[in-house]
Scaffold this motif. Sequence first.
Motif, PDB file in Angstrom:
ATOM      1  N   ARG A 312       7.040 -70.333 -23.548  1.00  0.00           N
ATOM      2  CA  ARG A 312       6.937 -72.381 -23.489  1.00  0.00           C
ATOM      3  C   ARG A 312       7.977 -72.511 -24.823  1.00  0.00           C
ATOM      4  O   ARG A 312       8.545 -73.143 -24.590  1.00  0.00           O
ATOM      5  N   VAL A 313       7.900 -71.516 -25.681  1.00  0.00           N
ATOM      6  CA  VAL A 313       8.640 -72.387 -26.291  1.00  0.00           C
ATOM      7  C   VAL A 313      10.847 -71.446 -26.415  1.00  0.00           C
ATOM      8  O   VAL A 313      11.355 -72.935 -26.637  1.00  0.00           O
ATOM      9  N   LYS A 314      10.703 -70.658 -25.569  1.00  0.00           N
ATOM     10  CA  LYS A 314      12.328 -70.926 -24.936  1.00  0.00           C
ATOM     11  C   LYS A 314      12.764 -71.804 -24.317  1.00  0.00           C
ATOM     12  O   LYS A 314      13.620 -72.312 -24.043  1.00  0.00           O
ATOM     13  N   GLU A 315      11.796 -72.296 -23.923  1.00  0.00           N
ATOM     14  CA  GLU A 315      12.237 -73.562 -22.768  1.00  0.00           C
ATOM     15  C   GLU A 315      12.562 -74.754 -23.445  1.00  0.00           C
ATOM     16  O   GLU A 315      14.062 -75.428 -22.496  1.00  0.00           O
ATOM     17  N   ILE A 316      11.034 -74.850 -23.815  1.00  0.00           N
ATOM     18  CA  ILE A 316      11.794 -75.950 -25.085  1.00  0.00           C
ATOM     19  C   ILE A 316      13.011 -76.497 -25.712  1.00  0.00           C
ATOM     20  O   ILE A 316      13.561 -77.167 -25.664  1.00  0.00           O
ATOM     21  N   VAL A 317      13.381 -74.911 -26.281  1.00  0.00           N
ATOM     22  CA  VAL A 317      14.959 -73.996 -27.118  1.00  0.00           C
ATOM     23  C   VAL A 317      15.876 -74.674 -26.503  1.00  0.00           C
ATOM     24  O   VAL A 317      16.478 -75.350 -26.753  1.00  0.00           O
ATOM     25  N   ASP A 318      15.743 -74.333 -24.713  1.00  0.00           N
ATOM     26  CA  ASP A 318      16.585 -74.408 -23.491  1.00  0.00           C
ATOM     27  C   ASP A 318      16.992 -75.733 -23.634  1.00  0.00           C
ATOM     28  O   ASP A 318      18.233 -76.909 -23.267  1.00  0.00           O
ATOM     29  N   LEU A 319      15.879 -76.556 -23.411  1.00  0.00           N
ATOM     30  CA  LEU A 319      15.714 -78.129 -22.900  1.00  0.00           C
ATOM     31  C   LEU A 319      16.570 -78.780 -24.647  1.00  0.00           C
ATOM     32  O   LEU A 319      17.306 -80.002 -24.392  1.00  0.00           O
ATOM     33  N   LYS A 321      18.567 -77.860 -26.753  1.00  0.00           N
ATOM     34  CA  LYS A 321      20.165 -77.621 -27.070  1.00  0.00           C
ATOM     35  C   LYS A 321      20.974 -78.272 -25.090  1.00  0.00           C
ATOM     36  O   LYS A 321      22.116 -79.202 -25.547  1.00  0.00           O
ATOM     37  N   ASN A 322      20.485 -78.366 -24.327  1.00  0.00           N
ATOM     38  CA  ASN A 322      20.638 -79.319 -23.592  1.00  0.00           C
ATOM     39  C   ASN A 322      20.373 -80.633 -23.031  1.00  0.00           C
ATOM     40  O   ASN A 322      21.356 -81.916 -23.070  1.00  0.00           O
ATOM     41  N   GLY A 323      20.546 -81.742 -24.550  1.00  0.00           N
ATOM     42  CA  GLY A 323      20.113 -82.492 -24.872  1.00  0.00           C
ATOM     43  C   GLY A 323      19.164 -83.559 -24.572  1.00  0.00           C
ATOM     44  O   GLY A 323      18.864 -84.815 -24.460  1.00  0.00           O
ATOM     45  N   GLU A 324      17.973 -82.344 -24.221  1.00  0.00           N
ATOM     46  CA  GLU A 324      16.558 -83.220 -23.286  1.00  0.00           C
ATOM     47  C   GLU A 324      15.709 -83.098 -24.247  1.00  0.00           C
ATOM     48  O   GLU A 324      15.261 -81.588 -25.089  1.00  0.00           O
ATOM     49  N   THR A 325      14.809 -83.533 -24.114  1.00  0.00           N
ATOM     50  CA  THR A 325      13.550 -83.513 -25.598  1.00  0.00           C
ATOM     51  C   THR A 325      12.320 -83.618 -23.952  1.00  0.00           C
ATOM     52  O   THR A 325      11.429 -85.060 -23.276  1.00  0.00           O
ATOM     53  N   PRO A 326      11.389 -82.590 -24.563  1.00  0.00           N
ATOM     54  CA  PRO A 326      10.318 -82.848 -23.445  1.00  0.00           C
ATOM     55  C   PRO A 326       8.774 -83.910 -23.594  1.00  0.00           C
ATOM     56  O   PRO A 326       9.532 -84.314 -24.971  1.00  0.00           O
ATOM     57  N   GLU A 327       7.799 -84.382 -22.994  1.00  0.00           N
ATOM     58  CA  GLU A 327       7.175 -85.266 -22.867  1.00  0.00           C
ATOM     59  C   GLU A 327       6.354 -84.888 -24.464  1.00  0.00           C
ATOM     60  O   GLU A 327       5.714 -85.365 -25.506  1.00  0.00           O
ATOM     61  N   THR A 328       5.864 -83.833 -24.147  1.00  0.00           N
ATOM     62  CA  THR A 328       4.317 -83.153 -25.291  1.00  0.00           C
ATOM     63  C   THR A 328       5.124 -81.511 -25.156  1.00  0.00           C
ATOM     64  O   THR A 328       6.071 -81.545 -24.721  1.00  0.00           O
ATOM     65  N   LEU A 329       4.736 -80.404 -26.401  1.00  0.00           N
ATOM     66  CA  LEU A 329       4.695 -79.382 -26.444  1.00  0.00           C
ATOM     67  C   LEU A 329       4.165 -78.448 -24.866  1.00  0.00           C
ATOM     68  O   LEU A 329       4.917 -77.342 -24.742  1.00  0.00           O
ATOM     69  N   THR A 330       3.331 -79.327 -24.469  1.00  0.00           N
ATOM     70  CA  THR A 330       2.717 -77.959 -23.402  1.00  0.00           C
ATOM     71  C   THR A 330       3.652 -78.443 -22.061  1.00  0.00           C
ATOM     72  O   THR A 330       3.867 -77.508 -21.524  1.00  0.00           O
ATOM     73  N   VAL A 331       4.210 -79.853 -22.118  1.00  0.00           N
ATOM     74  CA  VAL A 331       4.276 -80.482 -20.044  1.00  0.00           C
ATOM     75  C   VAL A 331       5.707 -80.867 -20.739  1.00  0.00           C
ATOM     76  O   VAL A 331       6.082 -81.828 -21.629  1.00  0.00           O
ATOM     77  N   ASP A 332       6.783 -80.949 -19.797  1.00  0.00           N
ATOM     78  CA  ASP A 332       7.730 -81.676 -19.972  1.00  0.00           C
ATOM     79  C   ASP A 332       7.726 -82.875 -19.596  1.00  0.00           C
ATOM     80  O   ASP A 332       8.813 -84.109 -19.967  1.00  0.00           O
ATOM     81  N   GLN A 333       6.911 -83.231 -17.800  1.00  0.00           N
ATOM     82  CA  GLN A 333       7.223 -84.639 -17.625  1.00  0.00           C
ATOM     83  C   GLN A 333       5.088 -85.229 -17.480  1.00  0.00           C
ATOM     84  O   GLN A 333       5.022 -84.472 -16.710  1.00  0.00           O
ATOM     85  N   ILE A 334       4.902 -86.526 -17.777  1.00  0.00           N
ATOM     86  CA  ILE A 334       3.674 -86.444 -17.371  1.00  0.00           C
ATOM     87  C   ILE A 334       3.692 -87.141 -16.262  1.00  0.00           C
ATOM     88  O   ILE A 334       4.608 -88.298 -16.086  1.00  0.00           O
ATOM     89  N   GLU A 335       3.284 -87.109 -15.557  1.00  0.00           N
ATOM     90  CA  GLU A 335       3.243 -87.252 -13.720  1.00  0.00           C
ATOM     91  C   GLU A 335       1.842 -89.149 -13.926  1.00  0.00           C
ATOM     92  O   GLU A 335       0.533 -87.982 -13.666  1.00  0.00           O
ATOM     93  N   VAL A 336       2.441 -89.746 -13.146  1.00  0.00           N
ATOM     94  CA  VAL A 336       2.180 -90.700 -13.606  1.00  0.00           C
ATOM     95  C   VAL A 336       1.661 -91.139 -11.503  1.00  0.00           C
ATOM     96  O   VAL A 336       0.923 -91.992 -11.689  1.00  0.00           O
TER      97      VAL A 336
END
Length: 423
Positions: A312-319, A321-336
Amino acid sequence: MSCSCGVSVDGKTAGCNNNGGCATGGCNKLNVFDWLSNMDVPVQEKFNVVEVRFKNGRKDFYRNTKSFDLVTGEAIVVDVQGGHHLGHVSMQGELVRLQMKKRGVEDGREIRQIYRKATIADLDKFEEVRKRESPALYRTRNIILEQKLAMKLTDIEFQADNTKATFYYSANERVDFRELIKILASEFKIRVDMRQISLRQEASRLGGIGSCGRELCCSTWLTDFKSVSTSAARYQNLSLNPSKLSGQCGRLKCCLNYELETYMDALEDIPNVKHLKIKHGEAKLQKTDIFRKMMWFSFEGENVWHPISVARVKEIVDLNKNGETPETLTVDQIEVTIADNVINKDLKRMDEKFKKKDASSKSKKRRPNKNRNRNSNQNQQGNQQIKANPSDSTKGPSAESQKRGNRNKKKRFRPKKSTKGNE
């Protein structure tokens, strides 16, 4: 293997009964196990070089040119520069060939020879010579203090023929001990050899117990002292506390290198990152569990550590680098988006079901009982009559109540009509 110290007068090595390393010679200093001792090797093919151990684990190789039948631990007299010395056999056979290859000693070079097996006279003389070591050590230290030399005297080894003494010392800088040699030679009437050793070699000669509770590695089996740096402690996530990382020699512990390669292999899959960016803020790395592949992060102003897997840390690092920031440390987007229709239908169905049950239970509670109402009415009428004529209540039931009771009896116990007369 027999003990190198505690030799009796008749030549038997009975041991010193000290159960471990001792200051007189070392029962457990750099001892070896001859795993080829039970193999029968032809005499003509037997390797004729023997490894001999001297005081405090110092070893050297000597050639058995006279083909003595030696036993491991036996005392022998060997040739040394300017005289002879007494040592004990520590290894022989094919293991010596491997040991020489390990130390880079060539078999073809000039190797000194073994004179003879030690006799009782040799052992007695050697014991007398060794008794001079302690007084000479204390006297030499006093002389060093008088000369104001920046050196530390560790040990003294007298040669068995009492013609030479080797002084082992340690110093941080180069020492001019020419005047010291003159004083020692005139004081002890002996040839003096000054030999500088490192702090690790000093600890190996003195011996001791480490923080692990066992004898020091350098005084029992370790012979090659490799350099140890603080990066070895960083790779293993150890606190950089000098008092915990230093050994008895004052240098970094040699055991820091034992598991370093294993940690280096495990660190290849772990990314080198200090911060992670998410929409909540910036998370800082607090701890890394190398073998469980887990990393703990915390936000500024919070005392809670969030465990995250390395993947998961590697996924956040890649995001990031691409200028993206996930919602939390565990989930990229919260499904509303929630399926409201399905949930509302289920709720309505449950409400209707429970409304029907409530209505049926209420109707059962409100349904009147005819017999109960009839008896209650009769009781009420009787009570009213008793209240109207309280004087008659003591005399017994009234005539009207008796008639009413007889009428009820007739209704209850009405006999069945017989059909015989009609036939």
